[in-house]
Design an enzyme around this catalytic site. Sequence first.
Site, PDB file in Angstrom:
ATOM      1  N   ALA A 122       7.065   7.941   3.714  1.00  0.00           N
ATOM      2  CA  ALA A 122       6.912   6.556   4.437  1.00  0.00           C
ATOM      3  C   ALA A 122       6.805   5.505   3.632  1.00  0.00           C
ATOM      4  O   ALA A 122       7.298   4.403   3.892  1.00  0.00           O
ATOM      5  CB  ALA A 122       5.671   6.930   5.361  1.00  0.00           C
ATOM      6  N   TYR A 123       6.053   5.515   2.368  1.00  0.00           N
ATOM      7  CA  TYR A 123       6.010   4.322   1.570  1.00  0.00           C
ATOM      8  C   TYR A 123       7.488   4.206   1.043  1.00  0.00           C
ATOM      9  O   TYR A 123       7.684   2.985   0.948  1.00  0.00           O
ATOM     10  CB  TYR A 123       5.281   4.807   0.364  1.00  0.00           C
ATOM     11  CG  TYR A 123       5.083   3.851  -0.881  1.00  0.00           C
ATOM     12  CD1 TYR A 123       4.446   2.548  -0.791  1.00  0.00           C
ATOM     13  CD2 TYR A 123       5.698   4.212  -2.054  1.00  0.00           C
ATOM     14  CE1 TYR A 123       4.417   1.638  -1.755  1.00  0.00           C
ATOM     15  CE2 TYR A 123       5.856   3.378  -3.173  1.00  0.00           C
ATOM     16  CZ  TYR A 123       5.262   2.100  -3.043  1.00  0.00           C
ATOM     17  OH  TYR A 123       5.239   1.148  -4.137  1.00  0.00           O
ATOM     18  N   ALA A 124       8.167   4.984   0.580  1.00  0.00           N
ATOM     19  CA  ALA A 124       9.639   4.736  -0.123  1.00  0.00           C
ATOM     20  C   ALA A 124      10.413   4.293   0.941  1.00  0.00           C
ATOM     21  O   ALA A 124      11.158   3.526   0.946  1.00  0.00           O
ATOM     22  CB  ALA A 124      10.307   6.211  -0.582  1.00  0.00           C
TER      23      ALA A 124
ATOM     24  N   THR B 289       9.406   2.344   3.420  1.00  0.00           N
ATOM     25  CA  THR B 289       9.132   0.801   3.693  1.00  0.00           C
ATOM     26  C   THR B 289       9.863   0.138   2.679  1.00  0.00           C
ATOM     27  O   THR B 289      10.335  -1.125   2.970  1.00  0.00           O
ATOM     28  CB  THR B 289       7.649   0.736   3.720  1.00  0.00           C
ATOM     29  OG1 THR B 289       7.085   0.966   2.202  1.00  0.00           O
ATOM     30  CG2 THR B 289       6.911   1.511   4.673  1.00  0.00           C
TER      31      THR B 289
ATOM     32  N   ILE C  14       0.850  -1.197   0.151  1.00  0.00           N
ATOM     33  CA  ILE C  14      -0.083   0.139  -0.050  1.00  0.00           C
ATOM     34  C   ILE C  14       0.911   1.238  -0.057  1.00  0.00           C
ATOM     35  O   ILE C  14       1.997   1.131   0.503  1.00  0.00           O
ATOM     36  CB  ILE C  14      -0.969  -0.037   1.167  1.00  0.00           C
ATOM     37  CG1 ILE C  14      -0.191  -0.034   2.605  1.00  0.00           C
ATOM     38  CG2 ILE C  14      -1.927  -1.090   1.193  1.00  0.00           C
ATOM     39  CD1 ILE C  14      -1.042   0.084   3.851  1.00  0.00           C
TER      40      ILE C  14
END
Length: 257
Positions: free
Chosen positions: A159-161, A163, A94
């Site tokens: 935050a996605y990057a 993860t 996600i």
Amino acid sequence: MGALSGRTALVTGGSRGIGRAISERLGRDGARVGVHYGRDETAAKETVSAIEAAGGEAFALRAELGVPGDAEALWAAFDEQAEGLDILVNNAGINKAVDGTLKGIGELTVADFDHLFAVNTKAPFFVVQQGLSRLRDGGRIINTSTGLTRGAAKPELIAYAMTKGALDVFTSTLAKDLGRRGITVNAVAPGAVDTDMNAGWLRGGSADAARERLRAISPLGRVADATDIGDIVAFLASDDSRWVTGQWIDATGGALL
């Protein structure tokens, strides 16, 4: 006789978008494919049906990721329908906060941060950990990363990057650990891909400008579709990739050049 005949594959998030393209390609290559889904049972069944209609074998299994006991639930569902594994594709992921929006550092909450890491980083770690006893020697682990870990920074995806950056480290370290068993571990890093997840800004008349910007970024002059990524994963799942491990494969169509 396909390149993957006699092998069993598991694709997390395998029912839609890139995951569906991966599942269908592995099925065409002869693998029996476990199509994992979290909530959309209809999409999973459609993917299984598409694989079977093309002459392949597949089954659906449900387990919500990012919650306590997720890896245990996934493997329990898998074990009901298969014995042993040859190819594990950690594709589920996600990029949005809990409320379904993109947020930068000023807006992200602790709950948002924890949820992103739970699905994108923690779940793959423990899925692999608990799957190693099922994964046969000479097997394949393929993780879906992103071009954002080595390309232009996007504040709304910080935050996605992060993860996926952790997943990149997981990939290279795990490759060194599992090489003794002949298991290869690699990461595929797409850029923006025309899937349902990106439909809001890549499809429809109002998306023409966005598509034109993406076409201009790639030297190949077009926007990727999910099959572009699925075909790369199929190579990494095959014997042809036997001497490739611990690698981060740029699947952005040259957007990082």
